[in-house]
Scaffold this motif. Structure first.
Motif, short mmCIF file in Angstrom:
data_model
loop_
_atom_site.label_atom_id
_atom_site.label_comp_id
_atom_site.label_asym_id
_atom_site.label_seq_id
_atom_site.Cartn_x
_atom_site.Cartn_y
_atom_site.Cartn_z
N GLU A 1 -2.66 10.42 9.96
CA GLU A 1 -3.58 11.15 9.06
C GLU A 1 -3.96 10.31 7.84
OE1 GLU A 1 -1.84 15.65 10.01
OE2 GLU A 1 -1.54 14.74 8.05
N THR A 2 -3.19 9.25 7.54
CA THR A 2 -3.53 8.39 6.40
C THR A 2 -4.79 7.57 6.69
OG1 THR A 2 -2.17 6.56 7.20
CG2 THR A 2 -1.10 8.17 5.74
N ASP A 3 -5.15 7.45 7.95
CA ASP A 3 -6.31 6.64 8.36
C ASP A 3 -6.16 5.17 7.99
OD1 ASP A 3 -7.73 8.75 9.52
OD2 ASP A 3 -8.61 9.34 7.60
N VAL A 4 -4.93 4.73 7.79
CA VAL A 4 -4.63 3.32 7.54
C VAL A 4 -3.63 2.90 8.62
CG1 VAL A 4 -3.72 1.61 5.92
CG2 VAL A 4 -4.98 3.61 5.06
N VAL B 1 7.74 4.99 -2.98
CA VAL B 1 6.76 4.16 -3.66
C VAL B 1 5.78 5.08 -4.40
CG1 VAL B 1 4.95 2.42 -3.40
CG2 VAL B 1 6.93 2.38 -1.89
N ALA B 2 5.62 4.86 -5.69
CA ALA B 2 4.74 5.71 -6.48
C ALA B 2 3.45 4.97 -6.82
CB ALA B 2 5.43 6.15 -7.77
N VAL B 3 2.35 5.72 -6.83
CA VAL B 3 1.03 5.17 -7.14
C VAL B 3 0.35 6.10 -8.14
CG1 VAL B 3 -1.17 4.35 -6.21
CG2 VAL B 3 0.87 4.31 -4.77
N VAL B 4 -0.17 5.53 -9.24
CA VAL B 4 -0.91 6.33 -10.23
C VAL B 4 -2.23 5.63 -10.51
CG1 VAL B 4 -0.97 7.24 -12.58
CG2 VAL B 4 1.18 7.28 -11.28
N GLN B 5 -3.30 6.37 -10.37
CA GLN B 5 -4.64 5.86 -10.65
C GLN B 5 -4.94 6.03 -12.14
OE1 GLN B 5 -7.69 8.26 -8.89
NE2 GLN B 5 -9.32 6.76 -9.21
N GLN C 1 -15.65 -1.03 -14.48
CA GLN C 1 -15.82 0.25 -13.81
C GLN C 1 -14.99 0.36 -12.54
OE1 GLN C 1 -18.94 2.81 -13.52
NE2 GLN C 1 -20.33 1.79 -14.91
N GLU C 2 -14.49 -0.81 -12.04
CA GLU C 2 -13.66 -0.72 -10.85
C GLU C 2 -12.42 0.12 -11.19
OE1 GLU C 2 -11.87 -4.10 -13.16
OE2 GLU C 2 -13.86 -3.32 -12.78
N GLU C 3 -12.02 0.95 -10.26
CA GLU C 3 -10.87 1.81 -10.49
C GLU C 3 -9.59 0.97 -10.40
OE1 GLU C 3 -11.47 4.54 -11.56
OE2 GLU C 3 -13.28 5.37 -10.68
N ARG C 4 -8.62 1.33 -11.19
CA ARG C 4 -7.35 0.60 -11.21
C ARG C 4 -6.21 1.54 -10.89
NH1 ARG C 4 -5.90 -2.01 -16.41
NH2 ARG C 4 -6.92 -0.25 -17.41
N VAL C 5 -5.17 0.99 -10.29
CA VAL C 5 -3.98 1.78 -9.99
C VAL C 5 -2.75 1.00 -10.43
CG1 VAL C 5 -5.01 2.98 -8.03
CG2 VAL C 5 -3.79 0.85 -7.65
N ALA C 6 -1.69 1.75 -10.68
CA ALA C 6 -0.38 1.16 -10.97
C ALA C 6 0.57 1.54 -9.84
CB ALA C 6 0.15 1.67 -12.30
N LEU C 7 1.47 0.64 -9.52
CA LEU C 7 2.38 0.81 -8.39
C LEU C 7 3.81 0.57 -8.86
CD1 LEU C 7 2.24 1.15 -5.19
CD2 LEU C 7 2.41 -1.34 -5.12
N ALA C 8 4.75 1.36 -8.36
CA ALA C 8 6.17 1.16 -8.70
C ALA C 8 7.03 1.63 -7.53
CB ALA C 8 6.54 1.91 -9.97
N GLY C 9 8.21 1.05 -7.41
CA GLY C 9 9.17 1.54 -6.42
C GLY C 9 9.04 0.95 -5.04
N THR C 10 8.36 -0.19 -4.89
CA THR C 10 8.24 -0.76 -3.55
C THR C 10 9.61 -1.11 -2.96
OG1 THR C 10 7.80 -2.92 -4.57
CG2 THR C 10 5.90 -1.65 -3.80
N VAL D 1 -7.93 -1.06 -2.80
CA VAL D 1 -8.83 -0.13 -2.12
C VAL D 1 -8.04 0.81 -1.22
CG1 VAL D 1 -9.28 -1.70 -0.17
CG2 VAL D 1 -10.97 0.04 -0.79
N VAL D 2 -6.95 0.33 -0.63
CA VAL D 2 -6.11 1.19 0.21
C VAL D 2 -5.41 2.24 -0.66
CG1 VAL D 2 -4.06 1.27 1.68
CG2 VAL D 2 -5.76 -0.53 2.00
N LEU D 3 -4.88 1.80 -1.79
CA LEU D 3 -4.17 2.73 -2.68
C LEU D 3 -5.11 3.80 -3.21
CD1 LEU D 3 -1.97 0.20 -4.71
CD2 LEU D 3 -1.31 1.60 -2.76
N LEU D 4 -6.33 3.40 -3.58
CA LEU D 4 -7.30 4.38 -4.07
C LEU D 4 -7.68 5.37 -2.99
CD1 LEU D 4 -9.55 2.02 -6.19
CD2 LEU D 4 -8.25 3.96 -7.06
#
Length: 339
Positions: A282-285, A120-124, A226-235, A260-263
């Motif tokens: 270690e991910t704290d999630v 799973v890829a995540v890009v902010q 101003q909220e940060e956004r992320v894109a997700l692929a490969g779930t 918020v978790v992805l960020l």
């Protein structure tokens, strides 16, 4: 020497388990890897590694598998990451260079990273606080209506139609454009807002009303979203590793739906070129305790504009995945830094 040998045994266990998803026995290790010692010595080393918490025995008669602690030591002691081939690097470069705007860069990057790593890829998206004003354009639509276009150095483009109370000619529009660019161009967004707010008080009275209207719109454009956004692929890649997640797959998918978790996972890297690996807890999630997260920052030189990374099972190809994440980040940073 004893410590180094045991590290080699651990490395061999991790590599075999990543490939087979089967517990690894001492006889198999001795046969597959040039460890230079007998199966009995390997067995002793495995017992020591187990006592120290680096490997565990899932069943009474089975071999061993790495623990979170074992993966952590393996990653920490990597002498280097697996280099990408020249063809892979060319493919990354050509695919990303086809992007037409910032949204396209992010979409291509996240899709490419998911394909390269099969995770799973995540890009902010570039952080607004790290962006600078590149240019402000003002176009006359009618004597009482202007189009304001604000462009940041990260490729963000904001367009606003501005209604003004009294007509303006092209000469006045040119002056207003020059004033805005002269004061704001090259400034970081966080600094530009304060300068824009004070700018009308510095010009002659006949321009003040028009400039006040324009700077109000500029401030809205700078401060909006101003909220940060992320894109997700490969779930869908998670289903390939469903055996690694037992009953936790649903909770992982739910966690990945939270921005918020992805960020939190990929937005904390403070400098480009640094690849971080968080394993299990270690991910704290809590929902991601059966995963590993590999992340890095991308940007212009050492300045980080955003983060990117992958989420996958702890049983992953760490050297190859780290190399892919670092390579894509490098090309994205270069692409955004190009004029």
């Amino acid at each position: 020497m004893l410590e180094e040998r045991r590290l080699e045994v651990l490395r061999a266990i991790v590599e075999d388990f990543v490939l087979s998803n089967e517990p690894v026995g001492s006889k198999t290790l001795a046969e597959r890897h040039a460890l230079g010692v007998s199966p009995a010595t390997v067995r002793n080393d495995m017992s020591a590694l187990e006592e120290e918490g680096y490997i565990t025995q899932p069943h009474t008669s089975a071999g061993r598998i790495p623990t979170d602690k074992g993966y952590r030591l393996f990653v920490d002691r990597l002498s280097g990451v697996k280099p990408l081939s020249r063809a892979e690097r060319r493919a990354i470069q050509s695919f990303l260079e086809g992007a037409v705007d910032l949204d396209d860069v992010v979409r291509r990057s996240v899709r490419l990273l998911a394909q390269l790593t099969r995770q799973v890829a995540v890009v902010q998206y570039p952080s607004l606080s790290s962006s600078s004003v590149r240019h402000i354009e003002i176009v006359t639509l009618s004597p009482n209506r202007l189009l304001l276009v604000l462009i940041t150095d990260t490729g963000r483009v904001e367009q606003r139609v501005v209604d003004i109370p009294t007509p303006v000619d092209d000469g006045v529009v040119g002056e207003l454009r020059g004033l805005l660019n002269g004061s704001l161009r090259g400034r970081r967004v966080v600094d530009a807002t304060e300068v824009a707010a004070d700018l009308p008080e510095t010009v002659r009275p006949d321009l003040r009303g028009h400039l006040t209207t324009l700077t109000t719109v500029v401030l809205e454009a700078l401060l909006e979203r101003q909220e940060e956004r992320v894109a997700l692929a490969g779930t869908a890649n998670l289903t390939r590793s469903s055996v690694d997640f037992a009953d936790s797959l649903r909770f992982i998918l739910e966690a990945l739906e939270e921005q918020v978790v992805l960020l939190k996972l990929i937005g904390s890297v403070r400098e480009t070129g640094t690849v971080t690996v968080r394993i299990g807890r270690e991910t704290d999630v809590d929902a991601l305790r059966s995963t590993s997260v590999i992340a890095t920052g991308y940007g212009l030189g050492p300045a980080v504009l955003g983060g990117m990374g992958v989420v996958g099972p702890m049983r992953m190809d760490y050297p190859g995945t780290m190399a892919a994440v670092r390579a894509v980040a490098k090309y994205v940073g270069e692409l955004l830094g190009a004029d």
